[in-house]
Design a protein around this motif. Structure first.
Motif, PDB file in Angstrom:
ATOM      1  N   LEU A  60       0.806  -1.214   0.000  1.00  0.00           N
ATOM      2  CA  LEU A  60       0.000   0.000   0.000  1.00  0.00           C
ATOM      3  C   LEU A  60       0.845   1.271   0.000  1.00  0.00           C
ATOM      4  CD1 LEU A  60      -2.818  -0.990   2.517  1.00  0.00           C
ATOM      5  CD2 LEU A  60      -2.828  -1.156   0.017  1.00  0.00           C
ATOM      6  N   GLY A  61       2.063   1.168   0.489  1.00  0.00           N
ATOM      7  CA  GLY A  61       2.959   2.309   0.422  1.00  0.00           C
ATOM      8  C   GLY A  61       2.860   3.295   1.571  1.00  0.00           C
ATOM      9  N   PHE A  62       2.163   2.933   2.658  1.00  0.00           N
ATOM     10  CA  PHE A  62       2.058   3.838   3.794  1.00  0.00           C
ATOM     11  C   PHE A  62       3.251   3.673   4.730  1.00  0.00           C
ATOM     12  CE2 PHE A  62      -2.411   3.173   2.581  1.00  0.00           C
ATOM     13  CZ  PHE A  62      -2.765   4.493   2.364  1.00  0.00           C
ATOM     14  N   GLU A  63       3.573   4.733   5.437  1.00  0.00           N
ATOM     15  CA  GLU A  63       4.616   4.647   6.448  1.00  0.00           C
ATOM     16  C   GLU A  63       4.054   3.998   7.706  1.00  0.00           C
ATOM     17  OE1 GLU A  63       6.525   8.335   7.222  1.00  0.00           O
ATOM     18  OE2 GLU A  63       7.086   8.695   5.132  1.00  0.00           O
ATOM     19  N   TYR A  64       4.791   3.078   8.283  1.00  0.00           N
ATOM     20  CA  TYR A  64       4.357   2.421   9.503  1.00  0.00           C
ATOM     21  C   TYR A  64       5.562   1.836  10.215  1.00  0.00           C
ATOM     22  CZ  TYR A  64       4.833  -1.837   6.680  1.00  0.00           C
ATOM     23  OH  TYR A  64       5.325  -2.834   5.876  1.00  0.00           O
ATOM     24  N   GLU A  65       5.369   1.520  11.488  1.00  0.00           N
ATOM     25  CA  GLU A  65       6.400   0.850  12.279  1.00  0.00           C
ATOM     26  C   GLU A  65       6.025  -0.620  12.387  1.00  0.00           C
ATOM     27  OE1 GLU A  65       8.359   0.888  16.792  1.00  0.00           O
ATOM     28  OE2 GLU A  65       6.760   2.278  16.257  1.00  0.00           O
ATOM     29  N   GLU A  66       6.927  -1.503  11.990  1.00  0.00           N
ATOM     30  CA  GLU A  66       6.654  -2.926  12.089  1.00  0.00           C
ATOM     31  C   GLU A  66       7.011  -3.423  13.488  1.00  0.00           C
ATOM     32  OE1 GLU A  66       7.699  -7.224   9.967  1.00  0.00           O
ATOM     33  OE2 GLU A  66       8.455  -5.346   9.096  1.00  0.00           O
ATOM     34  N   LEU A  67       6.066  -4.120  14.115  1.00  0.00           N
ATOM     35  CA  LEU A  67       6.254  -4.642  15.465  1.00  0.00           C
ATOM     36  C   LEU A  67       6.190  -6.158  15.474  1.00  0.00           C
ATOM     37  CD1 LEU A  67       3.949  -2.326  17.637  1.00  0.00           C
ATOM     38  CD2 LEU A  67       6.351  -1.984  17.031  1.00  0.00           C
ATOM     39  N   SER A  68       6.785  -6.747  16.501  1.00  0.00           N
ATOM     40  CA  SER A  68       6.601  -8.164  16.771  1.00  0.00           C
ATOM     41  C   SER A  68       5.307  -8.337  17.569  1.00  0.00           C
ATOM     42  CB  SER A  68       7.778  -8.706  17.575  1.00  0.00           C
ATOM     43  OG  SER A  68       7.767  -8.128  18.879  1.00  0.00           O
ATOM     44  N   LEU A  69       4.842  -9.572  17.687  1.00  0.00           N
ATOM     45  CA  LEU A  69       3.645  -9.833  18.492  1.00  0.00           C
ATOM     46  C   LEU A  69       3.857  -9.438  19.946  1.00  0.00           C
ATOM     47  CD1 LEU A  69       2.259 -13.258  17.204  1.00  0.00           C
ATOM     48  CD2 LEU A  69       1.075 -11.053  17.206  1.00  0.00           C
ATOM     49  N   ASP A  70       5.025  -9.724  20.491  1.00  0.00           N
ATOM     50  CA  ASP A  70       5.304  -9.351  21.878  1.00  0.00           C
ATOM     51  C   ASP A  70       5.261  -7.836  22.056  1.00  0.00           C
ATOM     52  OD1 ASP A  70       5.560 -11.972  22.685  1.00  0.00           O
ATOM     53  OD2 ASP A  70       7.760 -12.004  22.495  1.00  0.00           O
ATOM     54  N   GLU A  71       5.826  -7.114  21.103  1.00  0.00           N
ATOM     55  CA  GLU A  71       5.777  -5.649  21.185  1.00  0.00           C
ATOM     56  C   GLU A  71       4.356  -5.145  21.073  1.00  0.00           C
ATOM     57  OE1 GLU A  71      10.095  -4.357  19.279  1.00  0.00           O
ATOM     58  OE2 GLU A  71       8.470  -4.977  17.938  1.00  0.00           O
ATOM     59  N   ALA A  72       3.569  -5.771  20.214  1.00  0.00           N
ATOM     60  CA  ALA A  72       2.176  -5.359  20.042  1.00  0.00           C
ATOM     61  C   ALA A  72       1.382  -5.562  21.320  1.00  0.00           C
ATOM     62  CB  ALA A  72       1.548  -6.137  18.896  1.00  0.00           C
ATOM     63  N   MET A  73       1.592  -6.680  22.000  1.00  0.00           N
ATOM     64  CA  MET A  73       0.829  -6.962  23.208  1.00  0.00           C
ATOM     65  C   MET A  73       1.159  -6.007  24.348  1.00  0.00           C
ATOM     66  SD  MET A  73       0.174 -11.050  23.434  1.00  0.00           S
ATOM     67  CE  MET A  73       1.885 -11.547  23.420  1.00  0.00           C
ATOM     68  N   ALA A  74       2.281  -5.329  24.260  1.00  0.00           N
ATOM     69  CA  ALA A  74       2.661  -4.367  25.296  1.00  0.00           C
ATOM     70  C   ALA A  74       2.069  -2.980  25.055  1.00  0.00           C
ATOM     71  CB  ALA A  74       4.187  -4.267  25.374  1.00  0.00           C
ATOM     72  N   LEU A  75       1.450  -2.781  23.883  1.00  0.00           N
ATOM     73  CA  LEU A  75       0.889  -1.467  23.572  1.00  0.00           C
ATOM     74  C   LEU A  75      -0.333  -1.167  24.432  1.00  0.00           C
ATOM     75  CD1 LEU A  75       1.003  -1.444  19.657  1.00  0.00           C
ATOM     76  CD2 LEU A  75       2.583  -0.299  21.226  1.00  0.00           C
ATOM     77  N   ARG A  76      -0.575   0.115  24.663  1.00  0.00           N
ATOM     78  CA  ARG A  76      -1.749   0.570  25.381  1.00  0.00           C
ATOM     79  C   ARG A  76      -2.311   1.801  24.670  1.00  0.00           C
ATOM     80  NH1 ARG A  76      -0.904  -3.741  26.734  1.00  0.00           N
ATOM     81  NH2 ARG A  76      -0.666  -4.635  28.815  1.00  0.00           N
ATOM     82  N   GLY A  77      -3.549   2.134  24.928  1.00  0.00           N
ATOM     83  CA  GLY A  77      -4.152   3.323  24.334  1.00  0.00           C
ATOM     84  C   GLY A  77      -4.505   3.175  22.867  1.00  0.00           C
ATOM     85  N   LEU A  78      -4.837   1.957  22.435  1.00  0.00           N
ATOM     86  CA  LEU A  78      -5.207   1.737  21.037  1.00  0.00           C
ATOM     87  C   LEU A  78      -6.686   2.035  20.823  1.00  0.00           C
ATOM     88  CD1 LEU A  78      -3.341  -1.594  20.173  1.00  0.00           C
ATOM     89  CD2 LEU A  78      -2.667   0.747  19.577  1.00  0.00           C
TER      90      LEU A  78
END
Length: 252
Positions: free
Chosen positions: A123-141
């Protein structure tokens, strides 16, 4: 002053092109003293670049199915988030594990967990690629989005999410993707908040969309649709226009 809120994918844009002469139509609409904005399931960081790419002027951005609202200067006005304790559970759920990717959205730049077969990098959008472990630590989604290879698979996982999380979430299915939002967050509620915040009248407020996640706003505001819309949208729309430019011209 008249105000139009339009869905993006399938309504203004489809498969790499605008559906009609959209940018000139929006410019003429706004030059006449009216307002135009987006009501989309997309992340803001996927919406604003598209607006810039196609020269689409906007007075507001209602993103994440109403979960994040920005003004014409792209300043955050309002946001809603998922319960933090749900994030690891959602990411570990079979519906997420079966997805081609996880889009993790809030008011921060987009973060993505890529899986096998994901079309997201194309798609060509800018984004940060995360691992599953990093994703599970996110808050405020404000939204977790999942995607599948068929409508049947998407419908099956939508049912599973509703069964397993009940009223703790509100999934919005759109073709082969599902946006998972906080309860009570949909396009109707987001636009309703915006109307109250800006002091705009419902009498001159119009909406248009084509997907299942547009049903709430079309039903709430007596909105319109375009050819190829989901049958659920056609059932509640007051009129079908050939495209959004034709609608803007008709509204005058």
């Amino acid at each position: 002053m008249r105000i139009v809120a339009s869905d993006y994918d399938g309504t203004l844009y489809e498969r790499g092109k605008m559906l009609g002469d959209v940018a000139p139509a929006i410019r003429a609409w706004r030059a006449a003293g009216n307002l135009f904005g987006f009501a989309t399931g997309r992340d803001f960081y996927m919406t604003a670049p598209e607006a810039d790419k196609w020269g689409l002027e906007a007075d507001f951005y209602v993103c994440l199915n109403g979960g994040a609202i920005f003004d014409s200067e792209r300043r955050l006005l309002h946001s809603r988030t998922l319960e933090d304790s749900l994030i690891p559970r959602l990411i570990q759920h079979p519906a997420a594990q079966a997805s081609m990717h996880l889009q993790l959205s809030g008011v921060e730049p987009l973060r993505v967990v890529l899986g096998e077969g994901s079309w997201f990098p194309r798609l060509g959008f800018e984004y940060e690629e995360l691992s599953l472990d990093e994703a599970m630590a996110l808050r405020g989604l404000g939204q977790i989005s999942v995607a599948y290879t068929s409508l049947e698979e998407c419908a099956r996982w939508d049912e599973a999410l509703r069964r397993d999380f009940g009223d703790a979430i509100l999934p919005h299915r759109n073709k082969m993707s599902i946006d998972i939002n906080p309860p009570g967050v949909d396009k109707a509620s987001g636009l309703g908040w915006l109307l109250l915040d800006r002091g705009w009248s419902r009498d001159e407020f119009y909406v248009v969309g084509d997907g299942v996640n547009d049903v709430s706003m079309i039903r709430e505001f007596g909105g319109f649709t375009v050819p190829g819309a989901d049958p659920a949208v056609v059932a509640v729309a007051t009129k079908t226009y050939p495209d959004v430019p034709a609608m803007l011209e008709a509204l005058g």
